[in-house]
Enzyme design. Structure first.
Site, PDB file in Angstrom:
ATOM      1  CG  ASP A 301      -1.859   1.141   1.263  1.00 55.51           C
ATOM      2  OD1 ASP A 301      -2.279   1.561   0.181  1.00 55.51           O
ATOM      3  OD2 ASP A 301      -2.184   1.626   2.360  1.00 55.51           O
ATOM      4  CB  THR A 303      -0.429   5.965   2.606  1.00 55.35           C
ATOM      5  OG1 THR A 303      -0.930   6.698   1.488  1.00 55.35           O
ATOM      6  CG2 THR A 303      -0.238   6.906   3.783  1.00 55.35           C
ATOM      7  CG  ASP A 533      -1.206   2.300   6.920  1.00 58.63           C
ATOM      8  OD1 ASP A 533      -2.071   2.108   6.038  1.00 58.63           O
ATOM      9  OD2 ASP A 533      -0.501   3.330   6.969  1.00 58.63           O
TER      10      ASP A 533
END
Length: 778
Positions: A301, A303, A533
């Protein structure tokens, strides 16, 4: 359940909390990640093989040949090492688990504070927000656009909107919005206790390595006892003494037990968890170390993994005739009204500051919807991804967003709409473009370069604009970053198999699409790891073979992940990958050495059941071979660095080394048995020659298993060979070995010794080319 309504201003008082604790109406902590100290001792001591060894020891004690009890000393030492290593790993993992334990925001005496989940009592008021996982069953008392994922309960991944008065069960994940939940069932009464952490159950296949080893153990368990009984009876029927029958049978059965292999595997995994803990990586499941070691596709991912996750608001670019000041003021109002707490909202709030606004309707950000909005001052305004706000993004707007995305900006659209409808708002009119920057992690390029060199393909799966993601991925040095796809354009039934074959960067991906892409990689034969996250990564992480979460991520993500990077430092993944590969490669390499003894012991037992001679060893004579050719060197070899890609060669390694070695041992023992008959050698002489040849063949196998050789490995093999010679020269009486410094015996054993290496290598090459190469190994 209770009908009591707790005040939303005050919450429970300290006295009310204590009264519920006294009444046993308190939540319970989640099951620990590690076994208890009692379980560790019990599971290491009370094993079937230990029971068999104790019984065999009792039989040897009955004969009065006490030195043949030495094999029990080796068993005790192995068990002690296993207990010590697992206890050491337990302390490390438990310490890290406490640091990363999820907290709940509880309202007590008018104050909201973080408490352990085990502190929650009946009727507690819990403040929840996006990313939280509810630890108890509850009732929604207050909500601001609360959306939850109840897929663990219903199996449906679509978000469910919760209103005041709705029930919400433990295990649910908050996907968007805020709310106050009153606990209605805690402890054993809650659904999560029945769920028993089902987010992880049946999601992972068991360790391939442990599965193979357990299969071997299961087969041996069935065969050892009847084989031992048959050998004992046949020895007595030949007229041998009870002592000879017992010692021969015990030697055979001890040889068949690969107790060190089970120990080595569990110790290596526990030691791996301990090592990773020192690098601030929490291992939630030991088999996950092996799963990650086998990974060949790593899905990222953007970010928090490629970028630092510290978003920064750059500026607003007004659209059409709107003024910059007016657009900025409207943006400040809508951000305050929505009051989200995700990274983007925090960056905007930090830059713009609070403002006074009274919202009549709020839709917080949702990973599935990919926009948020609020109604205030007679207008409705939304912020989010343009592809999810517009049915069709206007051409000029799309072109400008593309230009900004190519510069590395994350671009959001702020639009006025007539109604806050889902999944897309009604009649959007663009007010401005919100430009946000996100910096690369300091060592991202080196980290991703390392993974590429280790044959781990990197794929980026993000909810952001694919052009922005591709630009950042290219800066990070990810190969194929220009092969990008906007997943909002692929329709409701995309061909995931074709997508994963053609693209590297996937943008505007919904949570369901993330899981679909992971599954497609797995269908193509890859072992896939997923990093994330946020709650938008939950479905994909569940689908993956191995999941990694950042400590700064949501509590739900951390509770699901196999690994938690406690310092949110993705660079630690290099250590995780290397440690997993080191552990598995070394176990695969040395496992063959343990199984050599098992194989030739089984074969010799079957043969000597029908022969007129005694079993060729006594228990004490196996000690130099077991310790010097297997136990001691494998301990050191298991600690050696080996970061090559896992190829699933366990059984092939075993067959290439163990089978030829075992055949050689059996063959030479039969030759020695015939020479003993021919030259009328007694049992002590033939058994000594058997130990000598078995040790030499095992030494050759050790030399091959230790490849590639370096100074340390050469020194290790040389040291073991020297100690083996010492056993014959100075400890012959202890190990029931005769003196070999006799030229008559030398005439027999020297030719055998000189032939051992070429025979072993020839047999190994012959098997490898004619038999093993025809077998399809997984």
């Amino acid at each position: 359940m209770t009908d009591r309504t707790t005040s939303l201003e005050q919450g429970l008082t300290a006295a009310e909390v204590q009264a519920r604790i006294d009444a046993g109406q308190q939540n319970e902590p989640l099951p620990p990640l590690t076994r208890s100290t009692k379980q560790i001792f019990r599971d290491n001591l009370l094993t079937l093989f230990n029971l068999i060894n104790v019984i065999l020891g009792g039989l040897v004690f009955f004969t009065g040949s006490y030195k043949n009890l030495l094999f029990l000393g080796v068993i005790v030492m192995n068990t002690a090492i296993g207990i010590f290593q697992e206890l050491r790993s337990k302390r490390q993992v438990d310490k890290l688990a406490i640091l990363s334990a999820a907290k709940s925001q509880l309202l007590r005496d008018g104050q909201v504070a973080a408490h352990d989940q085990a502190d929650i009592v009946q009727d507690e008021v819990i403040q929840v927000t996006r990313g939280d996982q509810l630890p108890v069953d509850g009732l929604v008392r207050e909500t601001t656009g609360l959306e939850v994922d109840e897929s663990q309960i219903t199996g449906e991944a679509d978000p469910v909107i919760k209103g005041v008065g709705d029930a919400i069960v433990s295990g649910s994940v908050i996907l968007g919005g805020h709310g106050l939940i009153q606990a209605t069932a805690v402890g054993h009464g809650s659904f999560i206790k029945q769920l028993a952490r089902s987010a992880k159950s049946n999601r992972r296949t068991t360790s391939q390595l442990l599965t193979i080893i357990n299969r071997i153990i299961k087969i041996l368990t069935i065969t050892i006892i009847p084989l031992g009984a048959a050998l004992f009876i046949s020895t007595l029927l030949r007229g041998e003494s009870h002592t000879r029958a017992i010692l021969g049978t015990v030697a055979a059965m001890v040889g068949m037990i690969p107790e060190g292999l089970v120990l080595l595997t569990s110790v290596a995994l526990a030691a791996g968890a301990f090592t990773l803990g020192r690098h601030q990586v929490l291992v939630r499941e030991l088999p996950a170390i092996e799963a990650l070691a086998r990974v060949d596709v790593l899905c990222l991912d953007k970010t928090g993994t490629i970028t630092s996750g510290q978003l920064k608001f750059d500026h607003v670019e007004p659209w059409a005739t709107a003024s910059a000041d007016k657009v900025t003021a409207t943006l400040a109002q809508v951000v305050t009204a929505i009051n989200d707490d995700n990274e983007t909202a925090q960056a905007l709030r930090t830059a713009l500051g609070p403002t006074k606004v009274t919202a009549t309707k709020v839709l917080p950000f949702s990973s599935a919807r990919k926009w948020s909005g609020a109604s205030f001052d007679g207008q409705s305004v939304v912020i989010g991804a343009p592809e999810f706000i517009y049915q069709t993004v206007p051409a000029d707007l799309k072109q400008r967003i593309q230009q900004l995305a190519q510069q590395g900006f994350r671009v959001l659209v702020m639009a006025r709409v007539s109604q806050l409808t889902t999944p897309k708002p009604t009649d959007p009119t663009t007010l401005g473009l919100i430009l946000i920057t996100d910096e690369l992690r300091p060592h991202a390029k080196n980290t991703f370069g390392y993974f590429a060199n280790q044959d781990v393909a990197l794929k980026v799966i993000s909810g952001d604009n694919p052009v922005t993601v591709a630009s950042i991925a290219d800066r990070a040095g990810i190969a194929g970053a220009q092969q990008l796809i906007d997943m909002s354009t692929v329709g409701t039934t995309p061909d995931y198999d074709q997508l994963v074959a053609d693209y590297t960067v996937f943008g505007r991906v919904t949570p369901q699409q993330k899981a679909g892409l992971i599954k497609a990689y797995q269908t193509a034969g890859h072992t896939v790891a997923m990093t994330g996250d946020g709650v938008n990564d939950l479905l994909a992480m569940r689908q993956s073979d191995c999941s990694i979460a950042m400590a700064t991520g949501s509590e739900a993500t951390k509770s699901l992940a196999d690994f938690v990077l406690l310092e949110s430092n993705f660079d630690a993944m290099i250590q995780v990958l290397n440690e997993g590969r080191r552990v598995i490669n070394n176990i695969e390499r040395v496992a063959a050495l343990y199984l050599i003894k098992t194989m030739y012991s089984v074969a010799l037992t079957l043969i000597f059941v029908f022969m007129s001679h005694s079993y060729p060893f006594e228990p004490i004579q196996l000690t130099p071979i077991s310790s010097l050719m297997v136990g001691i060197p494998t301990f050191f070899l298991a600690l050696q660095p080996d970061y090559t890609r896992i190829t699933g060669r366990f059984m092939k390694q075993v067959m290439e080394i163990a089978v030829p070695a075992a055949i050689c041992v059996v063959g030479y023992i039969l030759v020695i048995d015939m020479l003993g008959t021919e030259f009328q050698l007694d049992f002590t002489v033939t058994s000594t020659l058997n130990v000598l040849m078995t040790g030499i063949i095992s030494l050759n196998a050790l030399l091959i298993a230790a490849r590639p050789l370096n100074r340390f490995k050469i020194g290790l093999v040389a040291a073991m060979a020297s100690l083996f010679v010492v056993c014959f020269l100075f400890a012959g009486k202890i190990f029931s070995l005769v003196n070999l410094l006799d030229w008559h015996l030398a005439m027999i054993y020297l030719p055998l010794m000189l032939s051992a290496y070429p025979v072993f290598i020839g047999l190994q090459n012959g098997l490898g080319k004619r038999v093993l190469s025809k077998i399809r190994w997984k």
